[in-house]
Enzyme design. Sequence first.
Site, PDB file in Angstrom:
ATOM      1  N   CYS A   1      -3.523  -0.488  -3.463  1.00  0.00           N
ATOM      2  CA  CYS A   1      -4.191   0.034  -2.268  1.00  0.00           C
ATOM      3  C   CYS A   1      -3.545   1.324  -1.769  1.00  0.00           C
ATOM      4  O   CYS A   1      -2.369   1.567  -2.013  1.00  0.00           O
ATOM      5  CB  CYS A   1      -4.186  -1.035  -1.177  1.00  0.00           C
ATOM      6  SG  CYS A   1      -2.578  -1.801  -0.939  1.00  0.00           S
TER       7      CYS A   1
ATOM      8  N   CYS B   1       0.821  -1.216   0.000  1.00  0.00           N
ATOM      9  CA  CYS B   1       0.000   0.000   0.000  1.00  0.00           C
ATOM     10  C   CYS B   1       0.854   1.264   0.000  1.00  0.00           C
ATOM     11  O   CYS B   1       1.883   1.319   0.663  1.00  0.00           O
ATOM     12  CB  CYS B   1      -0.938  -0.009   1.196  1.00  0.00           C
ATOM     13  SG  CYS B   1      -2.099  -1.390   1.119  1.00  0.00           S
TER      14      CYS B   1
END
Length: 271
Positions: A178, A97
Amino acid sequence: MEEAQMQRKTKSRKRRCFILILVIVIVVVCAVVLGLILQRTRDFKSVFTSRCVEYGGYDCEKTWSTFEQAYMGKDPCQVPPESYQALIEAAPIKPACNRMMFWSKTKDVVHDFTTKKECYVTMEDTFVGSLLDGLTWCSKEGSKDTFTSGCPGWSDCVNNTVRSFWNQASASFAQAACGKVSVMLNGSIAAPFSPGSIFASVEVKNFNPAKMEKLEVVLVTQETISNCSSTSLKNLQKELPQGIAFGCTEVPESRIEDCASQPDLPCGSCW
Ligand code: N1C
């Protein structure tokens, strides 16, 4: 009479000799061609396997056989993306992420940057991406060989061996995206967000707004043909799945190169 017989004998000896030489030549040519084909398969397999061993953590013989099953013996124009599903499933993408980096028409700048500064992860840094980056491969209907040249490209057919792999792998890389996600696009061309590219036709469509907060475009410029307010970038913003924010920064290529070669500068300060 005897002379005529002698002449006939020499003629037939010559003919036999000629046939023998011809057979030898054909056998040698066949052996060389076969050898070259086998050598090519072995070379490709050895590149694949050594990359696999270097990456570590996977059974490389098993990975090769899963990979091979996707295209071996098939018409190289009839390998749909799903053929690579087993390979992709065997090595699921580990999401990173806020550090995932996409690109389109900027491969060299991106990889020069990501190899010098280890703060972003591209598709080629994942296991399957690293195995096949920069390679060409295909087989033929009924063949047990892997060829590395003469394989059809994008202009020949849609479902070609190489393109289908990147389609499937990129879709799964995009599904894993993400947090804040980056993409380097090329500001020196008229369509940095080009409809036919994998980024536009596969990745953007697979972004998941439940995991992904924002797409940050780094528009790399040498000569500014496109800027952040160009139609092409507006189209990208429109095509982003709802719920994903959009940002765009124009950055000269020289700035990215300078920043990449200064080890003390944190990645965040490059643009
Ligand atoms: O078609 P593109 O770029 O938009 O594809 C790039 C996009 C990246 O974000 C990657 O995640 O799709 C992924 N990707 C690769 O990682 C990759 N490595 C090598 C897509 N293609 C990749 N290749 C080869 O480059 C492949 O042969 C494909 O056809 C080109 C795409 O380059 P592009 O048009 O600049």
